[in-house]
Write a protein that holds these residues in place. Structure first.
Motif, PDB file in Angstrom:
ATOM      1  N   PHE A 145       0.831  -1.207   0.000  1.00 27.64           N
ATOM      2  CA  PHE A 145       0.000   0.000   0.000  1.00 27.64           C
ATOM      3  C   PHE A 145       0.867   1.259   0.000  1.00 27.64           C
ATOM      4  CE2 PHE A 145      -3.646  -2.482   2.110  1.00 27.64           C
ATOM      5  CZ  PHE A 145      -4.261  -2.710   0.888  1.00 27.64           C
ATOM      6  N   ILE A 146       1.882   1.279   0.844  1.00 31.02           N
ATOM      7  CA  ILE A 146       2.766   2.453   0.904  1.00 31.02           C
ATOM      8  C   ILE A 146       3.419   2.680  -0.456  1.00 31.02           C
ATOM      9  CG2 ILE A 146       4.944   3.330   1.856  1.00 31.02           C
ATOM     10  CD1 ILE A 146       2.655   3.756   3.762  1.00 31.02           C
ATOM     11  N   GLN A 147       3.865   1.602  -1.060  1.00 34.61           N
ATOM     12  CA  GLN A 147       4.524   1.728  -2.352  1.00 34.61           C
ATOM     13  C   GLN A 147       3.573   2.285  -3.411  1.00 34.61           C
ATOM     14  OE1 GLN A 147       6.240  -1.916  -4.008  1.00 34.61           O
ATOM     15  NE2 GLN A 147       8.069  -0.724  -4.439  1.00 34.61           N
ATOM     16  N   SER A 148       2.377   1.747  -3.514  1.00 34.55           N
ATOM     17  CA  SER A 148       1.446   2.214  -4.549  1.00 34.55           C
ATOM     18  C   SER A 148       0.931   3.620  -4.256  1.00 34.55           C
ATOM     19  CB  SER A 148       0.283   1.228  -4.720  1.00 34.55           C
ATOM     20  OG  SER A 148      -0.458   1.092  -3.532  1.00 34.55           O
ATOM     21  N   ILE A 149       0.668   3.939  -2.998  1.00 35.65           N
ATOM     22  CA  ILE A 149       0.168   5.276  -2.654  1.00 35.65           C
ATOM     23  C   ILE A 149       1.250   6.324  -2.899  1.00 35.65           C
ATOM     24  CG2 ILE A 149      -0.661   6.743  -0.766  1.00 35.65           C
ATOM     25  CD1 ILE A 149      -1.925   4.106   0.418  1.00 35.65           C
ATOM     26  N   SER A 150       2.466   6.048  -2.449  1.00 32.06           N
ATOM     27  CA  SER A 150       3.558   7.014  -2.648  1.00 32.06           C
ATOM     28  C   SER A 150       3.900   7.159  -4.128  1.00 32.06           C
ATOM     29  CB  SER A 150       4.796   6.616  -1.838  1.00 32.06           C
ATOM     30  OG  SER A 150       5.323   5.375  -2.272  1.00 32.06           O
ATOM     31  N   ASN A 151       3.797   6.078  -4.896  1.00 26.56           N
ATOM     32  CA  ASN A 151       4.058   6.165  -6.335  1.00 26.56           C
ATOM     33  C   ASN A 151       3.024   7.026  -7.055  1.00 26.56           C
ATOM     34  OD1 ASN A 151       6.401   4.653  -6.271  1.00 26.56           O
ATOM     35  ND2 ASN A 151       5.401   2.737  -6.822  1.00 26.56           N
ATOM     36  N   SER A 152       1.873   7.237  -6.419  1.00 26.00           N
ATOM     37  CA  SER A 152       0.850   8.109  -7.012  1.00 26.00           C
ATOM     38  C   SER A 152       1.066   9.574  -6.609  1.00 26.00           C
ATOM     39  CB  SER A 152      -0.550   7.637  -6.619  1.00 26.00           C
ATOM     40  OG  SER A 152      -0.827   7.957  -5.275  1.00 26.00           O
ATOM     41  N   GLY A 153       2.143   9.844  -5.849  1.00 30.00           N
ATOM     42  CA  GLY A 153       2.483  11.214  -5.488  1.00 30.00           C
ATOM     43  C   GLY A 153       1.896  11.701  -4.178  1.00 30.00           C
ATOM     44  N   ILE A 154       1.407  10.780  -3.361  1.00 30.59           N
ATOM     45  CA  ILE A 154       0.835  11.131  -2.057  1.00 30.59           C
ATOM     46  C   ILE A 154       1.878  10.842  -0.977  1.00 30.59           C
ATOM     47  CG2 ILE A 154      -0.968  10.573  -0.362  1.00 30.59           C
ATOM     48  CD1 ILE A 154      -2.750   9.818  -2.796  1.00 30.59           C
ATOM     49  N   ASN A 155       2.065  11.800  -0.065  1.00 35.05           N
ATOM     50  CA  ASN A 155       2.990  11.595   1.053  1.00 35.05           C
ATOM     51  C   ASN A 155       2.501  10.452   1.933  1.00 35.05           C
ATOM     52  OD1 ASN A 155       5.049  13.692   0.843  1.00 35.05           O
ATOM     53  ND2 ASN A 155       3.328  15.096   1.049  1.00 35.05           N
ATOM     54  N   CYS A 156       3.438   9.637   2.396  1.00 28.34           N
ATOM     55  CA  CYS A 156       3.107   8.502   3.250  1.00 28.34           C
ATOM     56  C   CYS A 156       4.017   8.467   4.468  1.00 28.34           C
ATOM     57  CB  CYS A 156       3.278   7.183   2.497  1.00 28.34           C
ATOM     58  SG  CYS A 156       2.129   6.931   1.147  1.00 28.34           S
ATOM     59  N   LEU A 157       3.440   8.102   5.587  1.00 28.59           N
ATOM     60  CA  LEU A 157       4.205   7.753   6.771  1.00 28.59           C
ATOM     61  C   LEU A 157       4.119   6.236   6.874  1.00 28.59           C
ATOM     62  CD1 LEU A 157       3.188  10.513   9.339  1.00 28.59           C
ATOM     63  CD2 LEU A 157       5.031  10.505   7.648  1.00 28.59           C
ATOM     64  N   TYR A 158       5.268   5.602   6.724  1.00 28.02           N
ATOM     65  CA  TYR A 158       5.373   4.149   6.697  1.00 28.02           C
ATOM     66  C   TYR A 158       5.624   3.677   8.119  1.00 28.02           C
ATOM     67  CZ  TYR A 158       7.349  -0.338   4.902  1.00 28.02           C
ATOM     68  OH  TYR A 158       7.631  -1.653   4.623  1.00 28.02           O
ATOM     69  N   PHE A 159       4.574   3.205   8.775  1.00 32.01           N
ATOM     70  CA  PHE A 159       4.682   2.679  10.140  1.00 32.01           C
ATOM     71  C   PHE A 159       5.387   1.338  10.002  1.00 32.01           C
ATOM     72  CE2 PHE A 159       2.483   4.592  13.810  1.00 32.01           C
ATOM     73  CZ  PHE A 159       3.094   3.878  14.799  1.00 32.01           C
ATOM     74  N   ARG A 160       6.678   1.415   9.855  1.00 28.36           N
ATOM     75  CA  ARG A 160       7.489   0.284   9.430  1.00 28.36           C
ATOM     76  C   ARG A 160       7.901  -0.593  10.601  1.00 28.36           C
ATOM     77  NH1 ARG A 160      13.151   0.161   8.167  1.00 28.36           N
ATOM     78  NH2 ARG A 160      13.554  -1.717   6.969  1.00 28.36           N
ATOM     79  N   ASP A 161       7.518  -1.823  10.494  1.00 30.63           N
ATOM     80  CA  ASP A 161       7.939  -2.852  11.425  1.00 30.63           C
ATOM     81  C   ASP A 161       9.346  -3.276  11.008  1.00 30.63           C
ATOM     82  OD1 ASP A 161       8.251  -5.475  12.669  1.00 30.63           O
ATOM     83  OD2 ASP A 161       6.097  -5.390  13.035  1.00 30.63           O
ATOM     84  N   ASN A 162      10.154  -3.698  11.946  1.00 30.37           N
ATOM     85  CA  ASN A 162      11.532  -4.076  11.634  1.00 30.37           C
ATOM     86  C   ASN A 162      11.653  -5.211  10.627  1.00 30.37           C
ATOM     87  OD1 ASN A 162      12.691  -2.130  13.263  1.00 30.37           O
ATOM     88  ND2 ASN A 162      12.650  -3.431  15.064  1.00 30.37           N
ATOM     89  N   ILE A 163      10.596  -6.022  10.488  1.00 23.88           N
ATOM     90  CA  ILE A 163      10.694  -7.152   9.574  1.00 23.88           C
ATOM     91  C   ILE A 163      10.445  -6.755   8.125  1.00 23.88           C
ATOM     92  CG2 ILE A 163       9.993  -8.810  11.345  1.00 23.88           C
ATOM     93  CD1 ILE A 163       7.271  -9.021   9.862  1.00 23.88           C
ATOM     94  N   GLN A 164       9.948  -5.566   7.885  1.00 20.90           N
ATOM     95  CA  GLN A 164       9.568  -5.170   6.536  1.00 20.90           C
ATOM     96  C   GLN A 164      10.703  -4.494   5.775  1.00 20.90           C
ATOM     97  OE1 GLN A 164       5.358  -3.633   6.311  1.00 20.90           O
ATOM     98  NE2 GLN A 164       5.860  -3.328   8.455  1.00 20.90           N
ATOM     99  N   ASP A 165      10.571  -4.553   4.466  1.00 24.17           N
ATOM    100  CA  ASP A 165      11.549  -3.923   3.589  1.00 24.17           C
ATOM    101  C   ASP A 165      11.411  -2.407   3.630  1.00 24.17           C
ATOM    102  OD1 ASP A 165      12.564  -6.364   2.732  1.00 24.17           O
ATOM    103  OD2 ASP A 165      11.103  -6.530   1.112  1.00 24.17           O
ATOM    104  N   ASP A 166      12.496  -1.738   3.328  1.00 21.38           N
ATOM    105  CA  ASP A 166      12.510  -0.286   3.246  1.00 21.38           C
ATOM    106  C   ASP A 166      11.953   0.133   1.883  1.00 21.38           C
ATOM    107  OD1 ASP A 166      12.998   2.255   4.156  1.00 21.38           O
ATOM    108  OD2 ASP A 166      15.136   2.218   3.731  1.00 21.38           O
ATOM    109  N   ILE A 167      11.430   1.337   1.803  1.00 23.09           N
ATOM    110  CA  ILE A 167      10.953   1.900   0.547  1.00 23.09           C
ATOM    111  C   ILE A 167      11.717   3.201   0.321  1.00 23.09           C
ATOM    112  CG2 ILE A 167       8.996   2.927  -0.677  1.00 23.09           C
ATOM    113  CD1 ILE A 167       7.152   1.053   0.887  1.00 23.09           C
TER     114      ILE A 167
END
Length: 193
Positions: A145-167
């Motif tokens: 979701f973060i990837q697709s939303i940010s790719n559409s030009g919308i600012n995102c705050l990625y509540f990133r868990d340590n297990i997830q990949d960085d964007i």
């Protein structure tokens, strides 16, 4: 600003409950453990047949949604954001299972005293919802979701868990708690003015 807020892993601290219940269930069915431990979605962490995944959902999902606590200081920050004049819009995938999931969520939000300006459930396409609602910042924890939303030009705050990949995207800022959420939104508000 219009701020979109996801629920699971962002407002509600469900991830530890999903991890623990997944392990317990995998042991119960004689599974071989996680095959993709870095994936946030339960259906991809284990190599379960569809019938096992469906059974897991029936046993655990609604219970977790009933009991998972609100993340520390989330309510306080939400109240501060409202006081600062922001419009808060819940945009969640919850509700794809059935209407009971939606009712549980509405009851939990009421019990916790958390009020959104709008609620959107069962959102499989969060980009469209964000665009329709003119979201300035979306807070979510799911990589796709973060990837697709940010790719559409919308600012995102990625509540990133340590297990997830960085964007790596100029529209994405990583956050790990609601204090960081408030700081990032305050900074974005200054830029927008």
């Amino acid at each position: 600003m219009n701020i979109g807020i996801d629920l699971d892993g962002v407002l509600f601290d469900t991830e530890e409950y999903f991890r623990c219940s997944g392990e317990l269930y995998d042991i119960e069915i004689g599974g071989g453990g996680m095959v993709k431990p870095n994936h946030i979605k339960m259906q991809y962490r284990y190599d379960w047949e569809r019938e096992y995944f469906d059974d897991y959902i029936l046993k655990y999902l609604l219970e977790i949604e009933r009991i998972a606590p609100v993340k520390p200081y989330a309510k306080l920050v939400i109240e501060k954001l409202k006081e600062d004049g922001h419009k808060l819009i819940c945009i969640t995938s919850r509700g794809v299972l059935d209407d009971e999931e939606i009712e549980i969520t509405k009851k939990r939000l009421k019990e916790e005293g958390i009020i959104f300006d709008k609620l959107f459930f069962a959102q499989a396409n969060k980009v469209k919802c964000c665009q329709d609602e003119k979201i300035d910042v979306m807070i979510d924890d799911y990589f796709d979701f973060i990837q697709s939303i940010s790719n559409s030009g919308i600012n995102c705050l990625y509540f990133r868990d340590n297990i997830q990949d960085d964007i790596i995207n100029p529209y994405v800022r990583n956050v790990k708690n609601w204090g960081e959420v408030y700081r990032q939104i305050s900074n974005l508000s200054k830029i927008k003015q």
